[in-house]
Design an enzyme around this catalytic site. Structure first.
Site, PDB file in Angstrom:
ATOM      1  CD  GLU A   3     -34.338  -2.027  12.234  1.00  0.00           C
ATOM      2  OE1 GLU A   3     -33.865  -1.217  11.420  1.00  0.00           O
ATOM      3  OE2 GLU A   3     -35.529  -1.997  12.606  1.00  0.00           O
TER       4      GLU A   3
ATOM      5  CD  GLU B 122     -38.934  -5.907  21.776  1.00  0.00           C
ATOM      6  OE1 GLU B 122     -39.001  -6.185  20.555  1.00  0.00           O
ATOM      7  OE2 GLU B 122     -39.096  -4.756  22.219  1.00  0.00           O
TER       8      GLU B 122
ATOM      9  CG  HIS C   9     -34.050  -5.160  20.728  1.00  0.00           C
ATOM     10  ND1 HIS C   9     -34.960  -5.876  19.970  1.00  0.00           N
ATOM     11  CD2 HIS C   9     -34.636  -3.981  21.009  1.00  0.00           C
ATOM     12  CE1 HIS C   9     -36.050  -5.146  19.794  1.00  0.00           C
ATOM     13  NE2 HIS C   9     -35.888  -3.994  20.417  1.00  0.00           N
TER      14      HIS C   9
ATOM     15  CG  HIS D  82     -34.709  -1.485  24.419  1.00  0.00           C
ATOM     16  ND1 HIS D  82     -35.948  -1.957  24.774  1.00  0.00           N
ATOM     17  CD2 HIS D  82     -34.750  -1.316  23.067  1.00  0.00           C
ATOM     18  CE1 HIS D  82     -36.715  -2.074  23.695  1.00  0.00           C
ATOM     19  NE2 HIS D  82     -36.010  -1.686  22.654  1.00  0.00           N
TER      20      HIS D  82
ATOM     21  CB  ILE E 109     -26.250  -6.792  18.062  1.00  0.00           C
ATOM     22  CG1 ILE E 109     -26.160  -5.428  18.760  1.00  0.00           C
ATOM     23  CG2 ILE E 109     -25.547  -7.866  18.900  1.00  0.00           C
ATOM     24  CD1 ILE E 109     -24.762  -4.901  18.909  1.00  0.00           C
ATOM     25  CB  ILE E 110     -28.218 -10.450  15.542  1.00  0.00           C
ATOM     26  CG1 ILE E 110     -29.584  -9.762  15.658  1.00  0.00           C
ATOM     27  CG2 ILE E 110     -27.642 -10.776  16.901  1.00  0.00           C
ATOM     28  CD1 ILE E 110     -30.664 -10.647  16.225  1.00  0.00           C
TER      29      ILE E 110
ATOM     30  CB  VAL F 133     -26.919   3.352  21.482  1.00  0.00           C
ATOM     31  CG1 VAL F 133     -26.114   3.694  20.238  1.00  0.00           C
ATOM     32  CG2 VAL F 133     -28.340   2.960  21.102  1.00  0.00           C
TER      33      VAL F 133
END
Length: 278
Positions: A112, A200, A169, A232, A107-108, A228
Protein backbone atom coordinates in the site's frame (compact mmCIF):
# COMPACT_ATOMS: atom_id res chain seq x y z
CA UNK A 1 27.96 51.76 -13.89
CA UNK A 2 28.35 48.46 -15.70
CA UNK A 3 30.31 47.04 -12.74
CA UNK A 4 27.58 48.22 -10.34
CA UNK A 5 24.90 46.54 -12.46
CA UNK A 6 26.91 43.31 -12.56
CA UNK A 7 27.41 43.41 -8.79
CA UNK A 8 23.69 43.90 -8.13
CA UNK A 9 22.83 41.07 -10.54
CA UNK A 10 25.20 38.68 -8.74
CA UNK A 11 23.69 39.62 -5.36
CA UNK A 12 20.16 39.04 -6.62
CA UNK A 13 21.07 35.68 -8.18
CA UNK A 14 22.72 34.54 -4.96
CA UNK A 15 19.66 35.58 -2.97
CA UNK A 16 17.42 33.65 -5.40
CA UNK A 17 19.52 30.50 -5.03
CA UNK A 18 19.43 30.75 -1.25
CA UNK A 19 15.64 31.23 -1.38
CA UNK A 20 15.28 28.03 -3.39
CA UNK A 21 17.28 26.15 -0.76
CA UNK A 22 14.91 27.20 2.03
CA UNK A 23 12.42 24.45 2.85
CA UNK A 24 9.04 26.12 3.05
CA UNK A 25 6.55 24.67 5.55
CA UNK A 26 3.51 22.81 4.24
CA UNK A 27 0.19 24.61 3.87
CA UNK A 28 -1.98 21.48 3.97
CA UNK A 29 -1.92 17.99 5.45
CA UNK A 30 -3.36 14.87 3.84
CA UNK A 31 -4.08 11.81 5.99
CA UNK A 32 -4.17 8.61 3.93
CA UNK A 33 -5.96 5.51 5.24
CA UNK A 34 -6.63 2.09 3.79
CA UNK A 35 -10.19 2.63 4.98
CA UNK A 36 -12.97 0.56 6.54
CA UNK A 37 -16.68 -0.05 6.07
CA UNK A 38 -17.19 -0.49 9.83
CA UNK A 39 -18.64 2.75 11.17
CA UNK A 40 -17.84 2.03 14.81
CA UNK A 41 -14.15 1.34 14.35
CA UNK A 42 -13.81 4.20 11.85
CA UNK A 43 -15.04 6.61 14.52
CA UNK A 44 -12.57 5.24 17.08
CA UNK A 45 -9.55 5.11 14.76
CA UNK A 46 -9.59 7.07 11.50
CA UNK A 47 -11.88 9.85 12.70
CA UNK A 48 -10.01 9.99 16.02
CA UNK A 49 -6.56 10.46 14.51
CA UNK A 50 -7.93 12.90 11.94
CA UNK A 51 -9.29 15.02 14.79
CA UNK A 52 -5.96 14.85 16.63
CA UNK A 53 -4.05 15.92 13.50
CA UNK A 54 -6.36 18.90 13.01
CA UNK A 55 -5.71 19.90 16.61
CA UNK A 56 -1.92 19.46 16.33
CA UNK A 57 -1.69 21.37 13.02
CA UNK A 58 -4.32 24.13 13.37
CA UNK A 59 -2.76 26.36 10.74
CA UNK A 60 -2.90 23.79 7.94
CA UNK A 61 -5.73 22.87 5.63
CA UNK A 62 -6.84 19.27 6.20
CA UNK A 63 -7.90 16.47 3.87
CA UNK A 64 -8.18 12.69 4.09
CA UNK A 65 -8.06 9.95 1.46
CA UNK A 66 -8.73 6.21 1.28
CA UNK A 67 -6.70 3.79 -0.82
CA UNK A 68 -8.95 0.70 -0.82
CA UNK A 69 -11.14 0.87 -3.91
CA UNK A 70 -13.34 -1.91 -2.54
CA UNK A 71 -13.98 0.01 0.68
CA UNK A 72 -14.61 3.24 -1.24
CA UNK A 73 -17.10 1.50 -3.57
CA UNK A 74 -19.02 -0.05 -0.68
CA UNK A 75 -19.18 3.27 1.15
CA UNK A 76 -20.31 5.01 -2.03
CA UNK A 77 -23.38 2.76 -2.08
CA UNK A 78 -24.19 4.12 1.38
CA UNK A 79 -23.77 7.72 0.15
CA UNK A 80 -20.42 8.04 1.96
CA UNK A 81 -17.84 9.37 -0.48
CA UNK A 82 -14.12 9.12 0.20
CA UNK A 83 -11.47 10.63 -2.07
CA UNK A 84 -8.47 8.78 -3.43
CA UNK A 85 -5.03 10.32 -2.77
CA UNK A 86 -4.94 11.67 -6.34
CA UNK A 87 -8.39 13.25 -6.06
CA UNK A 88 -7.57 14.79 -2.68
CA UNK A 89 -4.22 16.17 -3.84
CA UNK A 90 -5.65 17.67 -7.02
CA UNK A 91 -8.45 19.29 -5.02
CA UNK A 92 -5.92 20.77 -2.60
CA UNK A 93 -3.87 22.03 -5.55
CA UNK A 94 -6.99 23.62 -7.00
CA UNK A 95 -7.50 25.40 -3.68
CA UNK A 96 -4.02 26.88 -4.00
CA UNK A 97 -1.97 24.53 -1.82
CA UNK A 98 1.44 23.74 -3.33
CA UNK A 99 3.19 22.21 -0.29
CA UNK A 100 1.49 19.14 1.18
CA UNK A 101 2.44 16.93 4.13
CA UNK A 102 1.11 13.41 3.56
CA UNK A 103 0.85 10.93 6.43
CA UNK A 104 -0.41 7.37 5.90
CA UNK A 105 -1.84 5.38 8.78
CA UNK A 106 -0.20 2.20 7.46
CA UNK A 107 1.55 -0.19 9.81
CA UNK A 108 4.47 -1.15 7.56
CA UNK A 109 6.23 0.05 4.42
CA UNK A 110 4.46 -2.56 2.26
CA UNK A 111 2.49 -2.72 -0.97
CA UNK A 112 0.00 0.00 0.00
CA UNK A 113 2.86 2.36 0.81
CA UNK A 114 4.55 1.57 -2.51
CA UNK A 115 1.34 2.39 -4.37
CA UNK A 116 0.92 5.64 -2.49
CA UNK A 117 4.47 6.71 -3.34
CA UNK A 118 3.96 5.92 -7.03
CA UNK A 119 0.65 7.76 -7.09
CA UNK A 120 2.25 10.74 -5.39
CA UNK A 121 5.26 10.77 -7.71
CA UNK A 122 2.95 11.22 -10.71
CA UNK A 123 1.70 14.47 -9.22
CA UNK A 124 4.96 16.00 -8.03
CA UNK A 125 5.32 18.31 -11.07
CA UNK A 126 2.17 20.14 -9.95
CA UNK A 127 3.47 20.93 -6.45
CA UNK A 128 6.40 22.66 -4.83
CA UNK A 129 6.71 19.79 -2.34
CA UNK A 130 4.92 16.57 -1.43
CA UNK A 131 6.34 15.11 1.78
CA UNK A 132 5.32 11.62 2.88
CA UNK A 133 5.62 10.52 6.50
CA UNK A 134 6.76 6.98 7.28
CA UNK A 135 4.40 4.20 8.49
CA UNK A 136 4.16 3.07 12.09
CA UNK A 137 6.91 0.43 11.87
CA UNK A 138 9.78 1.85 9.84
CA UNK A 139 12.85 1.63 12.07
CA UNK A 140 14.21 -0.25 15.06
CA UNK A 141 13.32 2.74 17.21
CA UNK A 142 9.74 2.50 15.94
CA UNK A 143 9.61 -1.18 16.92
CA UNK A 144 10.91 -0.39 20.39
CA UNK A 145 8.37 2.36 20.91
CA UNK A 146 5.46 0.24 19.68
CA UNK A 147 6.67 -2.71 21.76
CA UNK A 148 6.65 -0.61 24.94
CA UNK A 149 3.18 0.73 24.18
CA UNK A 150 1.60 -2.62 23.37
CA UNK A 151 3.29 -4.68 26.08
CA UNK A 152 2.24 -2.08 28.62
CA UNK A 153 -1.32 -2.06 27.36
CA UNK A 154 -1.59 -5.87 27.21
CA UNK A 155 0.33 -7.43 30.11
CA UNK A 156 0.78 -11.22 30.37
CA UNK A 157 1.09 -13.05 33.67
CA UNK A 158 4.05 -15.40 33.16
CA UNK A 159 3.24 -17.37 36.33
CA UNK A 160 -0.19 -18.23 34.92
CA UNK A 161 1.41 -19.02 31.56
CA UNK A 162 -0.56 -16.29 29.84
CA UNK A 163 0.54 -15.10 26.41
CA UNK A 164 -0.48 -12.28 24.11
CA UNK A 165 -0.54 -12.76 20.34
CA UNK A 166 -0.61 -9.62 18.18
CA UNK A 167 -2.02 -10.38 14.74
CA UNK A 168 -0.96 -8.26 11.76
CA UNK A 169 -2.18 -8.36 8.19
CA UNK A 170 1.07 -9.39 6.53
CA UNK A 171 2.29 -8.79 3.00
CA UNK A 172 4.02 -10.53 0.10
CA UNK A 173 6.65 -7.79 -0.06
CA UNK A 174 9.97 -7.91 1.81
CA UNK A 175 8.44 -5.47 4.29
CA UNK A 176 6.86 -8.46 6.02
CA UNK A 177 10.20 -8.76 7.85
CA UNK A 178 9.12 -5.83 10.01
CA UNK A 179 6.67 -8.13 11.80
CA UNK A 180 9.52 -10.51 12.63
CA UNK A 181 11.53 -7.53 13.83
CA UNK A 182 8.75 -6.47 16.17
CA UNK A 183 8.41 -10.03 17.46
CA UNK A 184 12.17 -10.15 18.13
CA UNK A 185 12.11 -6.74 19.84
CA UNK A 186 9.24 -7.90 22.06
CA UNK A 187 11.39 -10.72 23.38
CA UNK A 188 14.60 -8.68 23.51
CA UNK A 189 12.82 -6.00 25.55
CA UNK A 190 11.89 -8.56 28.20
CA UNK A 191 8.45 -9.68 27.01
CA UNK A 192 8.90 -13.37 26.10
CA UNK A 193 5.16 -14.05 26.43
CA UNK A 194 4.29 -11.52 23.73
CA UNK A 195 4.30 -12.68 20.12
CA UNK A 196 3.59 -11.34 16.64
CA UNK A 197 2.02 -13.31 13.77
CA UNK A 198 0.34 -12.36 10.49
CA UNK A 199 -2.68 -13.43 8.48
CA UNK A 200 -1.06 -13.22 5.04
CA UNK A 201 2.66 -13.10 5.74
CA UNK A 202 5.34 -14.20 8.21
CA UNK A 203 5.46 -15.04 11.09
CA UNK A 204 2.44 -17.32 10.72
CA UNK A 205 -0.09 -18.66 13.19
CA UNK A 206 1.69 -22.02 13.05
CA UNK A 207 4.95 -20.30 14.00
CA UNK A 208 3.32 -18.71 17.03
CA UNK A 209 1.57 -21.93 18.10
CA UNK A 210 4.83 -23.86 18.00
CA UNK A 211 6.60 -21.23 20.09
CA UNK A 212 3.80 -20.95 22.65
CA UNK A 213 3.58 -24.71 23.07
CA UNK A 214 7.30 -24.87 23.74
CA UNK A 215 6.72 -22.34 26.53
CA UNK A 216 3.83 -24.39 28.01
CA UNK A 217 1.33 -21.63 27.28
CA UNK A 218 -2.18 -22.12 28.69
CA UNK A 219 -4.05 -18.94 27.81
CA UNK A 220 -3.76 -16.70 24.73
CA UNK A 221 -5.16 -13.22 24.27
CA UNK A 222 -5.57 -12.26 20.62
CA UNK A 223 -5.00 -8.59 19.78
CA UNK A 224 -5.19 -7.09 16.26
CA UNK A 225 -2.01 -5.44 15.01
CA UNK A 226 -4.17 -3.49 12.58
CA UNK A 227 -4.99 0.21 12.45
CA UNK A 228 -8.74 -0.50 12.33
CA UNK A 229 -10.61 -3.48 13.74
CA UNK A 230 -12.58 -4.34 10.60
CA UNK A 231 -13.09 -7.52 8.57
CA UNK A 232 -9.79 -9.15 9.48
CA UNK A 233 -10.25 -8.48 13.17
CA UNK A 234 -13.89 -9.58 13.37
CA UNK A 235 -13.63 -12.58 11.06
CA UNK A 236 -10.07 -13.91 10.68
CA UNK A 237 -8.91 -13.14 14.23
CA UNK A 238 -12.09 -13.35 16.33
CA UNK A 239 -13.41 -16.44 14.55
CA UNK A 240 -10.85 -18.48 12.57
CA UNK A 241 -7.73 -17.85 14.67
CA UNK A 242 -9.64 -18.24 17.93
CA UNK A 243 -11.07 -21.56 16.75
CA UNK A 244 -7.70 -22.90 15.60
CA UNK A 245 -6.03 -21.97 18.88
CA UNK A 246 -8.80 -23.61 20.90
CA UNK A 247 -8.43 -26.74 18.80
CA UNK A 248 -4.76 -26.75 19.83
CA UNK A 249 -5.79 -26.76 23.50
CA UNK A 250 -5.36 -23.08 24.35
CA UNK A 251 -7.83 -21.01 26.34
CA UNK A 252 -8.45 -17.92 24.19
CA UNK A 253 -9.52 -14.36 25.04
CA UNK A 254 -10.12 -11.56 22.56
CA UNK A 255 -9.17 -7.91 22.83
CA UNK A 256 -10.55 -6.52 19.59
CA UNK A 257 -9.46 -2.93 19.13
CA UNK A 258 -7.65 -1.20 16.30
CA UNK A 259 -4.22 0.29 16.90
CA UNK A 260 -5.75 3.58 15.83
CA UNK A 261 -7.78 3.59 19.03
CA UNK A 262 -4.67 3.75 21.19
CA UNK A 263 -3.74 7.36 22.03
CA UNK A 264 -0.02 6.53 22.31
CA UNK A 265 -0.07 4.95 18.84
CA UNK A 266 -1.83 8.01 17.45
CA UNK A 267 0.94 10.09 18.98
CA UNK A 268 3.55 8.00 17.16
CA UNK A 269 2.06 9.08 13.83
CA UNK A 270 1.92 12.71 14.98
CA UNK A 271 5.60 12.49 15.95
CA UNK A 272 6.45 11.22 12.48
CA UNK A 273 4.59 14.10 10.88
CA UNK A 274 6.57 16.60 12.93
CA UNK A 275 9.98 14.94 12.71
CA UNK A 276 10.28 12.47 9.85
CA UNK A 277 9.52 12.22 6.13
CA UNK A 278 10.62 10.49 2.95
Amino acid sequence: MRKLFLFITIILCAAYVRAQDVVMPPTAVLMVHFGTTYDDTRAKTIDAINAKVKKEFPGLAFAEAYTSKIVMARLEKRAIRKESPTDALLRLRGEGHRRILIQPSYIIDGIEMERLCKETDNLRPFFDSLTIGTPLLHSVEDAEQVCNILAGRHPADTKKREHVLFVGHGTESPATALYSQLDYVMHAQGHPNHHVATIEGYPTLETAIREMKQMKCRKVTLVPLLFVAGDHANNDIAVEWKQQLEEQGFSVDLHIEGLGEVPEIQDQYIHKMKNGSK
